[in-house]
Scaffold this motif. Structure first.
Motif, PDB file in Angstrom:
ATOM      1  N   LYS A 184      -7.869 -28.033 -34.713  1.00 52.16           N
ATOM      2  CA  LYS A 184      -7.109 -26.864 -34.817  1.00 52.16           C
ATOM      3  C   LYS A 184      -6.813 -26.154 -36.290  1.00 52.16           C
ATOM      4  O   LYS A 184      -7.313 -26.953 -37.140  1.00 52.16           O
ATOM      5  CB  LYS A 184      -5.595 -27.015 -34.078  1.00 52.16           C
ATOM      6  CG  LYS A 184      -5.817 -27.436 -32.662  1.00 52.16           C
ATOM      7  CD  LYS A 184      -4.287 -27.614 -32.191  1.00 52.16           C
ATOM      8  CE  LYS A 184      -4.224 -27.873 -30.726  1.00 52.16           C
ATOM      9  NZ  LYS A 184      -2.990 -28.241 -30.091  1.00 52.16           N
ATOM     10  N   THR A 186      -4.307 -26.086 -37.800  1.00 54.22           N
ATOM     11  CA  THR A 186      -3.468 -26.810 -38.376  1.00 54.22           C
ATOM     12  C   THR A 186      -3.839 -28.231 -38.893  1.00 54.22           C
ATOM     13  O   THR A 186      -3.087 -28.906 -39.272  1.00 54.22           O
ATOM     14  CB  THR A 186      -2.137 -26.922 -37.365  1.00 54.22           C
ATOM     15  OG1 THR A 186      -2.354 -27.459 -36.133  1.00 54.22           O
ATOM     16  CG2 THR A 186      -1.347 -25.585 -37.235  1.00 54.22           C
ATOM     17  N   LYS A 191      -4.260 -26.295 -43.208  1.00 52.57           N
ATOM     18  CA  LYS A 191      -3.108 -26.265 -43.946  1.00 52.57           C
ATOM     19  C   LYS A 191      -3.362 -26.086 -45.386  1.00 52.57           C
ATOM     20  O   LYS A 191      -2.575 -25.401 -46.114  1.00 52.57           O
ATOM     21  CB  LYS A 191      -2.221 -27.493 -43.782  1.00 52.57           C
ATOM     22  CG  LYS A 191      -1.653 -27.548 -42.291  1.00 52.57           C
ATOM     23  CD  LYS A 191      -0.773 -28.686 -42.066  1.00 52.57           C
ATOM     24  CE  LYS A 191      -0.010 -28.671 -40.807  1.00 52.57           C
ATOM     25  NZ  LYS A 191       1.045 -29.625 -40.373  1.00 52.57           N
ATOM     26  N   GLU A 218      -0.059 -23.252 -33.329  1.00 49.35           N
ATOM     27  CA  GLU A 218      -0.431 -23.253 -34.695  1.00 49.35           C
ATOM     28  C   GLU A 218       0.050 -22.187 -35.613  1.00 49.35           C
ATOM     29  O   GLU A 218       0.367 -22.750 -36.736  1.00 49.35           O
ATOM     30  CB  GLU A 218      -1.944 -22.866 -34.699  1.00 49.35           C
ATOM     31  CG  GLU A 218      -2.743 -24.180 -33.777  1.00 49.35           C
ATOM     32  CD  GLU A 218      -4.077 -23.675 -33.219  1.00 49.35           C
ATOM     33  OE1 GLU A 218      -5.010 -23.673 -34.137  1.00 49.35           O
ATOM     34  OE2 GLU A 218      -4.355 -23.379 -32.287  1.00 49.35           O
ATOM     35  N   GLU A 221       3.509 -22.927 -36.522  1.00 49.77           N
ATOM     36  CA  GLU A 221       3.630 -24.304 -37.532  1.00 49.77           C
ATOM     37  C   GLU A 221       3.154 -24.034 -38.874  1.00 49.77           C
ATOM     38  O   GLU A 221       3.874 -24.298 -39.768  1.00 49.77           O
ATOM     39  CB  GLU A 221       2.837 -25.438 -37.033  1.00 49.77           C
ATOM     40  CG  GLU A 221       2.551 -26.652 -37.591  1.00 49.77           C
ATOM     41  CD  GLU A 221       1.852 -27.821 -37.035  1.00 49.77           C
ATOM     42  OE1 GLU A 221       1.575 -28.582 -37.952  1.00 49.77           O
ATOM     43  OE2 GLU A 221       1.600 -27.681 -35.832  1.00 49.77           O
ATOM     44  N   LEU A 222       2.172 -23.022 -38.856  1.00 48.35           N
ATOM     45  CA  LEU A 222       1.818 -22.831 -40.381  1.00 48.35           C
ATOM     46  C   LEU A 222       3.019 -22.072 -41.051  1.00 48.35           C
ATOM     47  O   LEU A 222       3.335 -22.119 -42.156  1.00 48.35           O
ATOM     48  CB  LEU A 222       0.467 -21.965 -40.221  1.00 48.35           C
ATOM     49  CG  LEU A 222      -0.659 -22.904 -40.062  1.00 48.35           C
ATOM     50  CD1 LEU A 222      -1.934 -22.222 -39.701  1.00 48.35           C
ATOM     51  CD2 LEU A 222      -1.069 -23.987 -40.949  1.00 48.35           C
ATOM     52  N   GLU A 225       5.990 -24.229 -42.104  1.00 44.24           N
ATOM     53  CA  GLU A 225       5.692 -25.014 -43.280  1.00 44.24           C
ATOM     54  C   GLU A 225       5.430 -24.427 -44.519  1.00 44.24           C
ATOM     55  O   GLU A 225       5.501 -24.922 -45.576  1.00 44.24           O
ATOM     56  CB  GLU A 225       4.372 -26.079 -42.790  1.00 44.24           C
ATOM     57  CG  GLU A 225       4.262 -27.280 -43.738  1.00 44.24           C
ATOM     58  CD  GLU A 225       3.358 -28.158 -43.219  1.00 44.24           C
ATOM     59  OE1 GLU A 225       2.851 -28.925 -43.938  1.00 44.24           O
ATOM     60  OE2 GLU A 225       3.243 -28.277 -41.899  1.00 44.24           O
TER      61      GLU A 225
END
Length: 354
Positions: A184, A186, A191, A218, A221-222, A225
């Protein structure tokens, strides 16, 4: 009689004349079909008239702020057949329609579009030399969006940094379908690239061609973060107006991304997300809700040239968004943002008025 009355009177005729079937729906970026040259359909001047009357609001110099610019947030260019020896296509991704910069400039001039963000096409994959040559030749007109290379050896991170620091690339596109099988965006490489984009001050565009729902986790999440990395969501996440439960869920996911202040939406490639033909008025609720949730200063119009040329025409793609915006009762200020100010805010100093 107001412009809506004129539009309703002739909309059916205009739609029939302008709509061309989506010939590359199974693989919109690299169809294997041979496309014919776009033909004029009879004497369409009178049929276009009512649509143009509506579309000119917000684009005519007399009704647009003198400080406004029209900037296309999403288009592609690739080598002409004559240039292919110098700028070869990636094997198996040879284009089947005209997409060279001279053809683009002709369309932009006709449509009164002042500048654009050029997204690296899959036709040249990770070879950015053709787009780089265009950026160097027209530095005040174009900005580049390179294609992220998610190679497992992390070489794509160095490539990204080089393109940003040495050429006029100021954005990067994440295509999740280029990630190694089973991985993925991520993963460690994804990342690292997303973080590096934030460090370099370049936005990351996401192409969710097979559905936003497949990649929403995804993206969230990115964004969570790495909140300093700006995000451009291509083609409104490929979200069509809801007509069933599944589509409605995806539509809701798109709107919920507005909670991340770094996320911007491209109201682009309307022919890909509409369920009807030109001028894609079924997208009125979508635009209205996107502006309501994100704000007009986080929304931007894009054409998806050259694919749009065979759908409705480049100039008509610009006209469509003004028709939709009028139907959505957006203000002239909103339209200034959508047609150019949003992108100019993301890339300050790029398209400066003389």
């Amino acid at each position: 009689m107001n412009w809506i009355s004129f539009l309703e009177e002739d909309m059916a005729v205009a739609t029939l004349r302008l709509t061309i079937p989506l010939a590359f729906s199974t693989h919109p970026l690299t169809s294997s079909l041979r496309f014919p040259a776009r033909k004029s359909i009879g004497n369409s001047t009178s049929s276009f008239r009512t649509v143009r009357m509506a579309a000119n609001v917000g684009s005519d110099p007399e009704t647009t702020s003198s400080a406004s610019r029209v900037i296309d947030s999403h288009l592609h260019v690739w080598a002409s057949p004559q240039e292919a020896a110098t700028y070869p296509y990636f094997p198996g991704q040879e284009p089947t329609l005209t997409g060279d910069v001279e053809f683009l400039l002709k369309n932009m001039e006709e449509a009164r579009v002042d500048g654009a963000l050029i997204v690296q096409p899959i036709n040249h994959k990770f070879d950015h030399s053709l787009v780089t040559s265009v950026l160097k030749k027209y530095p005040s007109k174009f900005v580049g969006c390179c294609l992220a290379n998610p190679a497992e050896d992390s070489s794509g991170i160095k490539e990204l940094e080089s393109l940003v620091l040495e050429s006029n690339y100021k954005a990067v596109r994440f295509n999740p379908y280029l990630w190694p099988s089973g991985q993925k965006m991520t993963n460690d490489v994804g990342k690292a690239m997303f973080s590096k984009a934030g460090e370099l001050g370049v936005p990351v565009g996401f192409m969710c061609m097979k559905g936003l729902d497949l990649h929403i986790a995804e993206i969230e999440e990115l964004c969570t973060e790495f909140p300093k990395t700006t995000v451009l969501l291509d083609h409104a996440g490929f979200c069509k107006v809801p007509e069933n439960g599944e589509a409605k869920d995806t539509y809701t996911q798109l709107m919920e991304l507005s909670r991340f202040p770094q996320v911007y939406v491209k109201f682009s490639a309307l022919f890909r997300i509409s369920r009807t033909g030109f001028p894609y008025q079924d997208l009125t609720p979508l635009l209205s809700q996107v502006v309501s949730n994100f704000g007009a200063n986080r929304v931007m119009w894009g054409s998806d040239f050259p694919f749009v040329v065979l759908e409705c025409g480049y100039k008509e793609a610009k006209e469509a968004v003004t028709i939709i915006a009028k139907q959505a009762s957006l203000s002239s200020s909103d339209m200034d943002w959508i047609l150019g100010k949003t992108l100019m805010q993301i890339f300050p100093g790029q398209w400066v008025l003389p």
